[in-house]
Design a protein around this motif. Structure first.
Motif, mmCIF file in Angstrom:
data_model
loop_
_atom_site.group_PDB
_atom_site.id
_atom_site.type_symbol
_atom_site.label_atom_id
_atom_site.label_comp_id
_atom_site.label_asym_id
_atom_site.label_seq_id
_atom_site.Cartn_x
_atom_site.Cartn_y
_atom_site.Cartn_z
ATOM 1 N N ILE A 109 37.884 72.111 78.640
ATOM 2 C CA ILE A 109 38.363 71.009 77.795
ATOM 3 C C ILE A 109 37.851 71.128 76.367
ATOM 4 N N ILE A 110 36.710 71.819 76.197
ATOM 5 C CA ILE A 110 36.185 72.075 74.850
ATOM 6 C C ILE A 110 36.008 73.578 74.681
ATOM 7 N N GLY A 111 36.429 74.088 73.540
ATOM 8 C CA GLY A 111 36.134 75.474 73.181
ATOM 9 C C GLY A 111 35.609 75.471 71.761
ATOM 10 N N GLY A 112 34.486 76.131 71.532
ATOM 11 C CA GLY A 112 33.957 76.148 70.168
ATOM 12 C C GLY A 112 32.751 77.034 70.060
ATOM 13 N N GLY A 113 31.992 76.878 68.969
ATOM 14 C CA GLY A 113 30.802 77.688 68.793
ATOM 15 C C GLY A 113 30.341 77.738 67.358
ATOM 16 N N GLN A 114 29.409 78.669 67.129
ATOM 17 C CA GLN A 114 28.854 78.853 65.783
ATOM 18 C C GLN A 114 29.670 79.931 65.071
ATOM 19 N N ARG A 115 29.904 79.726 63.776
ATOM 20 C CA ARG A 115 30.782 80.629 63.023
ATOM 21 C C ARG A 115 30.005 81.703 62.287
#
Ligand code: 4AD
Ligand code: MG
Length: 440
Positions: free
Chosen positions: A364-370
Motif C-alpha cells: 500500500i506504500i512504496g517509497g524511500g530515501q532519494r
C-alpha cells in the motif's frame, strides 16, 4: 445547500418531528393492510410505514405506482424504532412522486460482477458500494487532515509530463502538439522540487499506469498521495508512514463504523492496527518466505503469494526495506550493506521501504530515501536508458543545495480495499479503469 433540509443520517436530531424525505425507493413490501417503503436519500436508509388513519388515501394509491428507484418526496413523522435500520421509522403521511423509474436492472438479488461493472453508474446506489465509497471519502479527508495538521503544503504535480518516474514500460502516451507527452505515473519528482521549496509537501492526485495485469490490486488510473520531506532519511520515512496509517485507521473507525458494519468488516482487526509496525529487510523477508515454503531467489520482486505470506506472518502491516537496487527505480539512494552507511554509488541495496498490508491486499506504500548526488543520478539516468535532457531540472535540485530527503506514495484504492475488506480495488473508486474497462 437548502436551509433546514432533512437528511436521513440526521434522523437522531429530529425524533418526533414531521419531516420531508427527498429520495428514492430502495425497496417496498406490503403486509396485510400495512405498507412498508424503504427510502434512500444518499445519506442512509429509512423505513417508511403507511397505516390507514395516519396517511392519506392518495398516498396508498401512489404507493402502488412506485417502482424500485422511483424518486419521491415523502412527508411523515419520525419516531424511534429499534428494529428498523438506523433505529428510526417514518410514519408516512403523504407521497409526492417525482418520477416513476423504468424497470430497474439491478434487483436486490445477486448479479454477476461483469454485469454490475457495466451498470456501474447505477450499481453505486447499492448498499455495499455506497458504504465502500463513503469510507473512501473519509480516507481522502483524513489523508489531507494528517498532512495539513503537520504543516505540509499541498503541492500539485502535473498530470501531463514529458518523462517517466517509475520505468518506461507502463507509460500511457498522448500526442502533445508536436511532441509526445505521458500521463503521470507518480508526482514524486515534482514533489522533490516542492520539498526543496517548502520543506515538507504532499502531492495528491490521480496517477496512471498502463498495467496489463488483471489482478485484484491493479488499476490503470489510481489515486496516490505522496509526501516528500527535506532532511529526512529512511527511518524518518517509515515512522511517518506508520503514523499516517494509524491516523487513517483511527479516523475510519471513529467516523465510518456503520459503513464498515454494512461491509461486514472485522472491526477488532482494524482496532489492533497500531504502531510500531515490524520493519524487516528484504534479506530477512526472503528467510521468512523460505521458512514458509515459498522461497524466492535473491534479486526478484515479491509476487502476490509472497505478500500474502508476509501478511500472515505478522498479522499487521509490515515494512520491507533495503530491496535489491536492480529492481528499483533510478532515483533511490543506495547502500552496500543493510543498515550500513548510505553510499552514493552502485550499492547492492536501494534505501526503499514498502509497506505490505495483511490479507493479500499487497503493497500500500512504496517509497524511500532519494539519491542526492547529481553525478550519481546522471549515471543512473543513463543506465536506465532515460534521456538526461528530460531530467535536467531534476538534477538541478542536486546542484543547488542538495539535502538528504525521503518520501513515499500511498495507493488510495488498495488502502480502501484493505480497510473495508472489499476483495477487489474496482469497488473502491467510483469508475475503475482497468485493462478492458473504460466504460461507463
Ligand atoms: O511503489 P510505487 O510504484 O511508488 C511510486 O510511484 C513512488 N514514486 C512513490 C513515492 O515515493 N512518492 O507506487 C506507490 C503505491 C503502491 O505502493 C501502491 O499502493 C500504489 O501506489 N499503486 C497502485 N495502485 C493501484 N493500481 C496500480 N496499478 C498501482 N501501482 C501502484
Ligand atoms: Mg512499489
Amino acid at each position: 445547500m437548502t436551509k433546514d433540509r432533512f437528511y436521513i443520517e440526521d434522523a437522531g436530531k429530529h425524533d418526533g418531528q414531521i419531516v420531508t424525505v427527498r429520495g428514492w425507493v430502495y425497496n417496498k413490501r406490503s403486509s396485510g393492510k400495512i405498507k412498508f417503503l424503504i427510502l434512500r436519500d444518499g445519506t442512509g436508509l429509512l423505513q417508511g410505514v403507511l397505516f390507514k388513519g395516519e396517511c392519506t388515501e392518495e398516498a396508498f394509491g401512489e404507493f402502488e405506482k412506485l417502482t424500485q428507484e422511483s424518486s419521491i418526496e415523502v412527508i411523515g413523522k419520525l419516531r424511534k424504532e429499534p428494529r428498523s435500520p438506523g433505529g428510526f421509522e417514518l410514519g408516512v403521511q403523504s407521497i409526492k412522486i417525482v418520477q416513476v423509474a423504468d424497470p430497474y436492472p439491478i434487483s436486490l438479488k445477486e448479479h454477476g460482477v461483469e454485469f454490475l461493472m457495466e451498470k456501474r453508474h447505477l450499481w453505486l446506489r447499492s448498499q455495499r458500494q455506497w458504504a465502500a465509497l463513503r469510507v473512501r471519502s473519509e480516507i481522502m479527508r483524513s489523508i489531507q487532515e494528517f498532512f495539513d495538521d503537520r504543516g505540509f503544503v499541498r503541492f500539485d504535480a502535473p498530470i501531463l509530463t514529458p518523462s517517466s518516474c517509475e520505468g518506461t514500460s507502463t507509460l500511457f502516451s498522448t500526442p502533445y502538439f508536436d511532441e509526445k507527452a505521458f500521463l503521470t505515473q507518480s508526482g514524486q519528482l515534482y514533489g522533490e522540487v516542492g520539498a526543496m521549496a517548502f520543506g515538507k509537501v504532499y502531492v495528491f492526485g490521480p496517477t496512471f499506469r498502463a498495467e496489463k495485469s488483471k489482478t485484484r490490486k491493479h488499476l490503470t488510473e489510481f489515486w496516490m498521495v505522496e509526501p516528500e520531506v527535506a532532511f529526512a532519511d529512511l527511518e524518518d520515512n517509515m515512522l511517518m508512514g506508520e503514523q499516517f496509517i494509524e491516523h487513517i485507521v483511527q479516523s475510519v473507525l471513529s467516523r465510518k463504523a456503520p459503513e464498515l458494519k454494512i461491509l461486514e468488516r472485522d472491526l477488532t482487526e482494524l482496532e489492533n492496527i497500531k504502531g510500531p509496525f515490524p520493519r524487516i529487510s528484504y534479506d530477512e523477508a526472503l528467510k521468512i518466505l523460505e521458512k514458509r515454503g515459498i522461497a524466492l531467489p535473491w534479486g526478484e520482486d515479491f509476487g502476490a503469494p509472497h505478500e500474502t505470506a508476509l501478511g500472515e506472518e505478522f498479522g499487521k502491516p509490515v515494512f520491507v526495506h533495503h530491496m535489491p537496487s536492480d529492481i528499483k527505480a533510478f532515483y533511490f539512494k543506495q547502500s552496500d550493506t543493510v543498515g550500513g552507511p548510505a553510499v552514493s554509488g552502485t550499492g547492492k541495496y536501494a534505501l526503499g521501504c514498502d509497506l505490505i498490508a495483511p490479507k493479500g491486499y499487497g503493497e500500500i506504500i512504496g517509497g524511500g530515501q532519494r539519491e542526492e548526488s547529481a553525478e550519481v543520478l546522471q549515471r543512473r539516468i543513463a543506465e536506465h536508458g532515460l534521456s538526461e535532457a528530460d531530467y535536467s531540472w531534476y538534477l538541478d535540485l542536486r546542484r543547488f543545495g542538495s539535502v538528504p530527503h525521503s518520501g513515499f506514495g500511498l495507493g488510495v484504492e488498495r488502502t480502501v480495499a484493505w480497510m473495508t475488506g472489499v476483495e477487489h480495488v474496482r469497488e473502491t473508486i467510483p469508475f475503475p479503469r482497468m485493462l478492458n474497462t473504460l466504460r461507463p
